[in-house]
Design a protein around this motif. Structure first.
Motif, PDB file in Angstrom:
ATOM      1  N   LEU A 197       1.048  -1.397  -0.038  1.00  0.00           N
ATOM      2  CA  LEU A 197       0.012   0.127  -0.027  1.00  0.00           C
ATOM      3  C   LEU A 197       0.966   1.125   0.142  1.00  0.00           C
ATOM      4  N   VAL A 198       1.944   1.302   0.794  1.00  0.00           N
ATOM      5  CA  VAL A 198       2.872   2.340   0.940  1.00  0.00           C
ATOM      6  C   VAL A 198       3.377   2.761  -0.503  1.00  0.00           C
ATOM      7  N   GLU A 199       3.846   1.659  -1.076  1.00  0.00           N
ATOM      8  CA  GLU A 199       4.517   1.692  -2.369  1.00  0.00           C
ATOM      9  C   GLU A 199       3.448   2.291  -3.572  1.00  0.00           C
ATOM     10  N   CYS A 200       2.547   1.609  -3.457  1.00  0.00           N
ATOM     11  CA  CYS A 200       1.297   2.015  -4.446  1.00  0.00           C
ATOM     12  C   CYS A 200       0.832   3.462  -4.276  1.00  0.00           C
ATOM     13  N   TRP A 201       0.758   3.710  -3.042  1.00  0.00           N
ATOM     14  CA  TRP A 201       0.244   5.196  -2.755  1.00  0.00           C
ATOM     15  C   TRP A 201       1.232   6.233  -3.357  1.00  0.00           C
ATOM     16  N   ALA A 202       2.609   6.207  -2.916  1.00  0.00           N
ATOM     17  CA  ALA A 202       3.704   6.881  -3.360  1.00  0.00           C
ATOM     18  C   ALA A 202       3.549   6.988  -4.903  1.00  0.00           C
ATOM     19  N   SER A 203       3.704   6.002  -5.527  1.00  0.00           N
ATOM     20  CA  SER A 203       3.750   5.840  -7.195  1.00  0.00           C
ATOM     21  C   SER A 203       2.761   6.364  -7.604  1.00  0.00           C
ATOM     22  N   GLU A 204       1.545   6.403  -7.220  1.00  0.00           N
ATOM     23  CA  GLU A 204       0.119   6.791  -8.088  1.00  0.00           C
ATOM     24  C   GLU A 204      -0.776   8.023  -7.336  1.00  0.00           C
ATOM     25  N   ARG A 205       0.242   8.740  -6.445  1.00  0.00           N
ATOM     26  CA  ARG A 205      -0.399   9.827  -5.590  1.00  0.00           C
ATOM     27  C   ARG A 205      -1.120  10.979  -6.629  1.00  0.00           C
ATOM     28  N   ALA A 206      -0.176  11.205  -7.704  1.00  0.00           N
ATOM     29  CA  ALA A 206      -0.746  12.416  -8.551  1.00  0.00           C
ATOM     30  C   ALA A 206      -2.062  11.960  -9.276  1.00  0.00           C
ATOM     31  N   LEU A 207      -2.101  10.749  -9.876  1.00  0.00           N
ATOM     32  CA  LEU A 207      -3.485  10.388 -10.330  1.00  0.00           C
ATOM     33  C   LEU A 207      -4.507  10.345  -9.233  1.00  0.00           C
ATOM     34  N   HIS A 208      -4.198   9.880  -8.084  1.00  0.00           N
ATOM     35  CA  HIS A 208      -4.957   9.967  -6.903  1.00  0.00           C
ATOM     36  C   HIS A 208      -5.631  11.456  -6.529  1.00  0.00           C
ATOM     37  N   ARG A 209      -4.976  12.200  -6.823  1.00  0.00           N
ATOM     38  CA  ARG A 209      -5.300  13.503  -6.585  1.00  0.00           C
ATOM     39  C   ARG A 209      -6.274  14.177  -7.673  1.00  0.00           C
ATOM     40  N   VAL A 210      -6.152  13.650  -8.796  1.00  0.00           N
ATOM     41  CA  VAL A 210      -7.115  14.064 -10.013  1.00  0.00           C
ATOM     42  C   VAL A 210      -8.316  13.454  -9.806  1.00  0.00           C
ATOM     43  N   MET A 211      -8.145  12.148  -9.472  1.00  0.00           N
ATOM     44  CA  MET A 211      -9.317  11.171  -9.398  1.00  0.00           C
ATOM     45  C   MET A 211     -10.224  11.802  -8.530  1.00  0.00           C
ATOM     46  N   THR A 212      -9.481  12.073  -7.088  1.00  0.00           N
ATOM     47  CA  THR A 212     -10.360  12.629  -6.059  1.00  0.00           C
ATOM     48  C   THR A 212     -11.244  13.991  -6.337  1.00  0.00           C
ATOM     49  N   GLU A 213     -10.346  14.894  -7.131  1.00  0.00           N
ATOM     50  CA  GLU A 213     -11.364  16.241  -7.478  1.00  0.00           C
ATOM     51  C   GLU A 213     -12.286  15.876  -8.288  1.00  0.00           C
ATOM     52  N   LEU A 214     -12.110  14.746  -9.455  1.00  0.00           N
ATOM     53  CA  LEU A 214     -13.098  14.639 -10.550  1.00  0.00           C
ATOM     54  C   LEU A 214     -14.334  13.960  -9.752  1.00  0.00           C
ATOM     55  N   MET A 215     -14.090  13.290  -8.783  1.00  0.00           N
ATOM     56  CA  MET A 215     -15.249  12.643  -7.941  1.00  0.00           C
ATOM     57  C   MET A 215     -15.937  13.745  -6.993  1.00  0.00           C
ATOM     58  N   ALA A 216     -14.977  14.746  -6.352  1.00  0.00           N
ATOM     59  CA  ALA A 216     -15.753  15.888  -5.797  1.00  0.00           C
ATOM     60  C   ALA A 216     -16.545  16.636  -6.722  1.00  0.00           C
ATOM     61  N   LEU A 217     -16.381  16.579  -7.931  1.00  0.00           N
ATOM     62  CA  LEU A 217     -17.103  17.350  -8.973  1.00  0.00           C
ATOM     63  C   LEU A 217     -18.336  16.399  -9.271  1.00  0.00           C
ATOM     64  N   GLY A 218     -18.528  15.295  -8.578  1.00  0.00           N
ATOM     65  CA  GLY A 218     -19.797  14.549  -9.112  1.00  0.00           C
ATOM     66  C   GLY A 218     -19.621  13.217  -9.875  1.00  0.00           C
ATOM     67  N   LEU A 219     -18.352  13.156 -10.522  1.00  0.00           N
ATOM     68  CA  LEU A 219     -18.121  12.102 -11.217  1.00  0.00           C
ATOM     69  C   LEU A 219     -18.259  10.518 -10.165  1.00  0.00           C
ATOM     70  N   SER A 220     -18.644   9.632 -10.786  1.00  0.00           N
ATOM     71  CA  SER A 220     -18.472   8.422  -9.941  1.00  0.00           C
ATOM     72  C   SER A 220     -17.021   7.871 -10.168  1.00  0.00           C
ATOM     73  N   LEU A 221     -16.507   6.705  -9.492  1.00  0.00           N
ATOM     74  CA  LEU A 221     -15.243   6.439  -9.420  1.00  0.00           C
ATOM     75  C   LEU A 221     -14.861   5.762 -10.614  1.00  0.00           C
ATOM     76  N   ASN A 222     -15.766   5.155 -11.365  1.00  0.00           N
ATOM     77  CA  ASN A 222     -15.625   4.359 -12.586  1.00  0.00           C
ATOM     78  C   ASN A 222     -15.321   5.642 -13.674  1.00  0.00           C
ATOM     79  N   GLN A 223     -16.195   6.624 -13.653  1.00  0.00           N
ATOM     80  CA  GLN A 223     -15.956   7.667 -14.662  1.00  0.00           C
ATOM     81  C   GLN A 223     -14.566   8.610 -14.459  1.00  0.00           C
ATOM     82  N   ALA A 224     -14.403   8.694 -13.222  1.00  0.00           N
ATOM     83  CA  ALA A 224     -13.037   9.567 -12.896  1.00  0.00           C
ATOM     84  C   ALA A 224     -11.895   8.607 -13.241  1.00  0.00           C
ATOM     85  N   MET A 225     -11.907   7.226 -13.170  1.00  0.00           N
ATOM     86  CA  MET A 225     -10.954   6.282 -13.995  1.00  0.00           C
ATOM     87  C   MET A 225     -10.689   6.377 -15.323  1.00  0.00           C
TER      88      MET A 225
END
Length: 104
Positions: free
Chosen positions: A76-104
């Protein structure tokens, strides 16, 4: 434009997930290889709504969760570190109302 309407982000403010279930769904998604629902539940049970903030500020805290193997925590620690930029964008898209699948 060749690919349709495009946007340029000028500022990004990360919002929190509103429920523990939303965090569990996020952590157990395909974005985190090898992190299933069971492990995600353990992590969220331990850190609660502060899970994502904890992973950002002190990812090594995952090693302190009772019953979690060192290998699983390291994954988990390694995955979080390597993918954090993508996760920040996905989090923002989900905050705008997109589902997890749509954000991905």
């Amino acid at each position: 434009a060749k690919y349709g309407v495009q946007f340029k982000v000028q500022e990004l403010e990360e919002s929190q997930f509103g429920t523990e279930e939303a965090i569990i769904t996020y952590l157990s998604s395909n974005a985190f290889k090898g992190i299933g629902v069971s492990f995600a539940r353990q992590v969220v049970k331990h850190f609660g709504l502060e899970t994502l903030e904890t992973l950002d500020a002190n990812p090594e805290a995952v090693f302190e969760i009772p019953g979690v193997s060192e290998a699983k925590a390291q994954s988990l620690v390694e995955c979080w570190a390597s993918e954090r930029a993508l996760h920040r964008v996905m989090t923002e898209l989900m905050a705008l109302g997109l589902s997890l699948n749509q954000a991905m």
